[in-house]
Design a protein around this motif. Structure first.
Motif, PDB file in Angstrom:
ATOM      1  N   MET A 163     -27.878 -91.250  14.280  1.00  0.00           N
ATOM      2  CA  MET A 163     -28.432 -90.980  12.955  1.00  0.00           C
ATOM      3  C   MET A 163     -29.895 -91.415  12.873  1.00  0.00           C
ATOM      4  O   MET A 163     -30.720 -90.737  12.254  1.00  0.00           O
ATOM      5  N   ARG A 164     -30.217 -92.542  13.482  1.00  0.00           N
ATOM      6  CA  ARG A 164     -31.615 -92.985  13.477  1.00  0.00           C
ATOM      7  C   ARG A 164     -32.499 -92.005  14.243  1.00  0.00           C
ATOM      8  O   ARG A 164     -33.638 -91.732  13.847  1.00  0.00           O
ATOM      9  N   ASN A 165     -31.985 -91.470  15.343  1.00  0.00           N
ATOM     10  CA  ASN A 165     -32.762 -90.514  16.135  1.00  0.00           C
ATOM     11  C   ASN A 165     -33.064 -89.240  15.350  1.00  0.00           C
ATOM     12  O   ASN A 165     -34.197 -88.742  15.349  1.00  0.00           O
ATOM     13  N   VAL A 166     -32.052 -88.697  14.698  1.00  0.00           N
ATOM     14  CA  VAL A 166     -32.273 -87.445  13.976  1.00  0.00           C
ATOM     15  C   VAL A 166     -33.148 -87.681  12.749  1.00  0.00           C
ATOM     16  O   VAL A 166     -33.987 -86.839  12.396  1.00  0.00           O
ATOM     17  N   GLU A 167     -32.998 -88.842  12.113  1.00  0.00           N
ATOM     18  CA  GLU A 167     -33.851 -89.142  10.962  1.00  0.00           C
ATOM     19  C   GLU A 167     -35.301 -89.328  11.397  1.00  0.00           C
ATOM     20  O   GLU A 167     -36.226 -88.858  10.729  1.00  0.00           O
ATOM     21  N   ARG A 168     -35.500 -89.999  12.516  1.00  0.00           N
ATOM     22  CA  ARG A 168     -36.861 -90.198  13.014  1.00  0.00           C
ATOM     23  C   ARG A 168     -37.517 -88.864  13.357  1.00  0.00           C
ATOM     24  O   ARG A 168     -38.695 -88.636  13.043  1.00  0.00           O
ATOM     25  N   ALA A 169     -36.775 -87.972  13.987  1.00  0.00           N
ATOM     26  CA  ALA A 169     -37.329 -86.655  14.327  1.00  0.00           C
ATOM     27  C   ALA A 169     -37.682 -85.871  13.066  1.00  0.00           C
ATOM     28  O   ALA A 169     -38.729 -85.212  13.000  1.00  0.00           O
ATOM     29  N   ALA A 170     -36.817 -85.939  12.057  1.00  0.00           N
ATOM     30  CA  ALA A 170     -37.085 -85.229  10.802  1.00  0.00           C
ATOM     31  C   ALA A 170     -38.302 -85.803  10.091  1.00  0.00           C
ATOM     32  O   ALA A 170     -39.144 -85.059   9.567  1.00  0.00           O
ATOM     33  N   ILE A 241     -37.991 -79.316   3.928  1.00  0.00           N
ATOM     34  CA  ILE A 241     -36.633 -78.829   3.673  1.00  0.00           C
ATOM     35  C   ILE A 241     -35.679 -79.354   4.740  1.00  0.00           C
ATOM     36  O   ILE A 241     -34.571 -79.824   4.443  1.00  0.00           O
ATOM     37  N   THR A 242     -36.110 -79.277   5.993  1.00  0.00           N
ATOM     38  CA  THR A 242     -35.279 -79.761   7.100  1.00  0.00           C
ATOM     39  C   THR A 242     -35.005 -81.253   6.950  1.00  0.00           C
ATOM     40  O   THR A 242     -33.869 -81.717   7.133  1.00  0.00           O
ATOM     41  N   GLN A 243     -36.034 -81.998   6.624  1.00  0.00           N
ATOM     42  CA  GLN A 243     -35.889 -83.444   6.432  1.00  0.00           C
ATOM     43  C   GLN A 243     -34.895 -83.757   5.314  1.00  0.00           C
ATOM     44  O   GLN A 243     -34.026 -84.627   5.461  1.00  0.00           O
ATOM     45  N   THR A 244     -35.000 -83.050   4.199  1.00  0.00           N
ATOM     46  CA  THR A 244     -34.111 -83.298   3.062  1.00  0.00           C
ATOM     47  C   THR A 244     -32.666 -82.947   3.394  1.00  0.00           C
ATOM     48  O   THR A 244     -31.733 -83.684   3.039  1.00  0.00           O
ATOM     49  N   LEU A 245     -32.470 -81.823   4.071  1.00  0.00           N
ATOM     50  CA  LEU A 245     -31.119 -81.442   4.486  1.00  0.00           C
ATOM     51  C   LEU A 245     -30.493 -82.525   5.362  1.00  0.00           C
ATOM     52  O   LEU A 245     -29.325 -82.896   5.186  1.00  0.00           O
ATOM     53  N   ILE A 246     -31.263 -83.028   6.300  1.00  0.00           N
ATOM     54  CA  ILE A 246     -30.744 -84.032   7.230  1.00  0.00           C
ATOM     55  C   ILE A 246     -30.373 -85.314   6.496  1.00  0.00           C
ATOM     56  O   ILE A 246     -29.286 -85.876   6.691  1.00  0.00           O
ATOM     57  N   LYS A 247     -31.258 -85.785   5.648  1.00  0.00           N
ATOM     58  CA  LYS A 247     -31.012 -87.057   4.968  1.00  0.00           C
ATOM     59  C   LYS A 247     -29.861 -86.960   3.969  1.00  0.00           C
ATOM     60  O   LYS A 247     -28.965 -87.816   3.947  1.00  0.00           O
ATOM     61  N   PRO A 253     -23.595 -88.342   4.182  1.00  0.00           N
ATOM     62  CA  PRO A 253     -22.133 -88.182   4.258  1.00  0.00           C
ATOM     63  C   PRO A 253     -21.514 -88.916   5.443  1.00  0.00           C
ATOM     64  O   PRO A 253     -20.411 -89.471   5.320  1.00  0.00           O
ATOM     65  N   ILE A 254     -22.193 -88.924   6.576  1.00  0.00           N
ATOM     66  CA  ILE A 254     -21.659 -89.640   7.743  1.00  0.00           C
ATOM     67  C   ILE A 254     -21.658 -91.143   7.491  1.00  0.00           C
ATOM     68  O   ILE A 254     -20.676 -91.839   7.800  1.00  0.00           O
ATOM     69  N   ASN A 255     -22.740 -91.649   6.926  1.00  0.00           N
ATOM     70  CA  ASN A 255     -22.786 -93.080   6.611  1.00  0.00           C
ATOM     71  C   ASN A 255     -21.701 -93.466   5.617  1.00  0.00           C
ATOM     72  O   ASN A 255     -21.063 -94.520   5.742  1.00  0.00           O
ATOM     73  N   GLU A 256     -21.479 -92.607   4.635  1.00  0.00           N
ATOM     74  CA  GLU A 256     -20.436 -92.884   3.646  1.00  0.00           C
ATOM     75  C   GLU A 256     -19.058 -92.866   4.297  1.00  0.00           C
ATOM     76  O   GLU A 256     -18.200 -93.713   3.991  1.00  0.00           O
ATOM     77  N   SER A 280     -24.836 -78.438   9.346  1.00  0.00           N
ATOM     78  CA  SER A 280     -25.426 -78.553  10.683  1.00  0.00           C
ATOM     79  C   SER A 280     -26.023 -77.223  11.121  1.00  0.00           C
ATOM     80  O   SER A 280     -27.090 -77.179  11.745  1.00  0.00           O
ATOM     81  N   ILE A 281     -25.340 -76.139  10.795  1.00  0.00           N
ATOM     82  CA  ILE A 281     -25.863 -74.808  11.109  1.00  0.00           C
ATOM     83  C   ILE A 281     -27.175 -74.570  10.368  1.00  0.00           C
ATOM     84  O   ILE A 281     -28.151 -74.065  10.933  1.00  0.00           O
ATOM     85  N   LEU A 282     -27.210 -74.961   9.101  1.00  0.00           N
ATOM     86  CA  LEU A 282     -28.430 -74.783   8.317  1.00  0.00           C
ATOM     87  C   LEU A 282     -29.581 -75.624   8.869  1.00  0.00           C
ATOM     88  O   LEU A 282     -30.729 -75.173   8.917  1.00  0.00           O
ATOM     89  N   ILE A 283     -29.282 -76.849   9.272  1.00  0.00           N
ATOM     90  CA  ILE A 283     -30.319 -77.721   9.833  1.00  0.00           C
ATOM     91  C   ILE A 283     -30.840 -77.148  11.145  1.00  0.00           C
ATOM     92  O   ILE A 283     -32.055 -77.098  11.386  1.00  0.00           O
ATOM     93  N   ASP A 284     -29.933 -76.726  12.003  1.00  0.00           N
ATOM     94  CA  ASP A 284     -30.321 -76.117  13.272  1.00  0.00           C
ATOM     95  C   ASP A 284     -31.191 -74.892  13.013  1.00  0.00           C
ATOM     96  O   ASP A 284     -32.246 -74.696  13.641  1.00  0.00           O
ATOM     97  N   GLN A 285     -30.761 -74.072  12.071  1.00  0.00           N
ATOM     98  CA  GLN A 285     -31.505 -72.864  11.722  1.00  0.00           C
ATOM     99  C   GLN A 285     -32.896 -73.199  11.199  1.00  0.00           C
ATOM    100  O   GLN A 285     -33.897 -72.596  11.601  1.00  0.00           O
ATOM    101  N   SER A 286     -32.972 -74.178  10.307  1.00  0.00           N
ATOM    102  CA  SER A 286     -34.248 -74.530   9.689  1.00  0.00           C
ATOM    103  C   SER A 286     -35.223 -75.105  10.710  1.00  0.00           C
ATOM    104  O   SER A 286     -36.406 -74.753  10.720  1.00  0.00           O
ATOM    105  N   SER A 287     -34.739 -75.982  11.570  1.00  0.00           N
ATOM    106  CA  SER A 287     -35.621 -76.561  12.588  1.00  0.00           C
ATOM    107  C   SER A 287     -36.049 -75.509  13.601  1.00  0.00           C
ATOM    108  O   SER A 287     -37.204 -75.495  14.050  1.00  0.00           O
ATOM    109  N   ASP A 288     -35.143 -74.607  13.958  1.00  0.00           N
ATOM    110  CA  ASP A 288     -35.489 -73.522  14.877  1.00  0.00           C
ATOM    111  C   ASP A 288     -36.530 -72.588  14.267  1.00  0.00           C
ATOM    112  O   ASP A 288     -37.430 -72.104  14.956  1.00  0.00           O
TER     113      ASP A 288
END
Length: 374
Positions: A163-170, A241-247, A253-256, A280-288
């Motif tokens: 989670m820290r890795n994906v948040e840092r990238a976003a 948008i990608t950052q907001t989706l990820i967070k 939800p995973i932290n909860e 996850s599909i939306l995040i992948d799509q947005s970052s791509d």
């Protein structure tokens, strides 16, 4: 089981490096029911409505502004080689951006150097943004794979790291798109000021035609530059948008779920995956999508903008009408040829992005199917 954890390790580690450019990796998805969203950027007061990625093809038109503005600036410099012009602001107007009102040639050089610097520095920012966007799907997949297959004690150790890795990238992707946008907005203000000052510059019988043509070029350049500003604003907004989706829709939800012991059994994991896979599909799509748009712009900038704008400095030194006519013909031909080439490239990249919807949905859907079959 060893092979599964080896896969997780590769995903966790491998995402820290940028991948080489590959147009086959561009993808879209089928989540067309996503609503449009309206946001206000932090760099301007403009409110922009953002379409879902599969419908948003505006960038294909915006990217045409790059080569066009470079060639139009060259044409303006050819005109200025005939004679210089003192710029006269209207009474009470406060100059904020133009450095030398005594010389139109000097102002065009100021604009050329500012644009060249903006193009060059954007390359470094964009490389970092692409690197971040390319990491995001790998971190997302690593998280899903952990939830799908890992023992609970391993999840508690590795999932926070993921989670820290994906948040840092976003966060990095969102952050590095801002400086380039600020620089392009600043140049846009310089161009708008030149248009304003030229419109208030008095003409004589001797320079009337010259000023009419100068005003036309200045207005055209300002208009085309604003297309680039809108393109860079789109880059920044897509990163946000990608950052907001990820967070909000992946990490929280995973932290909860971890706080409430949501990964204790297969039923809990399957339920959580069913919620995470669509986002996850939306995040992948947005970052791509952002990776693809920035990558396309980089190709266009390298091929038609960075070196060309530097070469245009010699246009101010043309001494005769024959040389001016030759240079003008070359520039008008470049506008036509480059516009066709860039439009085709953008369309090909967008079509490539849209063509892999099914592949993306199938890849992410497998995480839920395997979990249910375990």
């Amino acid at each position: 089981m060893l092979s599964i954890f080896l896969t997780i390790a590769i995903l966790l580690i491998g995402g820290t490096h940028s991948a080489p450019w590959d147009t086959t990796n561009f993808a879209d998805d089928e989540w067309t029911e996503q609503p449009t969203t309206t946001t206000t950027t932090t760099t301007t007061t403009t409110t922009t409505t953002t379409l879902a990625p599969e419908f948003d093809r505006e960038w294909e038109d915006l990217i045409l502004g790059g080569p066009t503005v470079v060639n139009h600036l060259g044409l303006f410099m050819v005109l200025a080689s005939r004679a210089d012009q003192i710029l006269q602001p209207a009474a009470g107007y406060q100059i904020q951006h133009i450095q030398n009102l005594q010389s139109l040639r000097s102002t065009l050089t100021q604009i050329r150097l500012a644009m060249q610097n903006a193009f060059q520095t954007a390359r470094d920012d964009h490389f970092r943004a692409q690197n971040s966007m390319q990491q995001i799907p790998e971190h997302i997949k690593a998280g899903l794979l952990l939830i799908q297959t890992a023992p609970k004690d391993l999840i508690s150790k590795l999932l926070p790291y993921t989670m820290r890795n994906v948040e840092r990238a976003a966060d990095e992707g969102s952050l590095v798109t801002k400086p380039a946008l600020h620089r392009f907005v600043s140049i846009g203000l310089l161009l708008e000021e030149l248009v304003t000052v030229l419109n208030s510059t008095s003409s004589t019988l001797a320079n009337q035609d010259y000023l009419i043509e100068a005003k036309s070029y200045a207005a055209d350049i300002s208009e085309q530059w604003n297309l680039l500003v809108d393109l860079f604003r789109k880059f920044s907004h897509r990163a946000d948008i990608t950052q907001t989706l990820i967070k909000n829709s992946f990490i929280e939800p995973i932290n909860e779920a971890q706080r409430t012991n949501g990964f204790n059994n297969l039923s809990d994991r399957t339920s959580e995956l069913s919620k995470l896979i669509p986002v996850s599909i939306l995040i992948d799509q947005s970052s791509d999508l952002l990776d693809m748009m920035i990558g396309t712009y980089t190709v266009v900038s390298n091929d038609h903008m960075v070196n060309q704008i530097d070469a245009h400095k010699s246009a101010l030194d043309i001494k005769d009408e024959q040389g001016r006519g030759k240079k003008q013909r070359e520039l008008w031909q470049s506008i036509l040829q480059q516009s066709i080439k860039v439009a085709r490239l953008a369309q090909e990249r967008q079509n490539g992005f849209a063509a892999t919807s099914l592949e993306r949905n199938t890849e992410y859907g497998a995480y839920a199917r395997v979990a249910m079959a375990t």
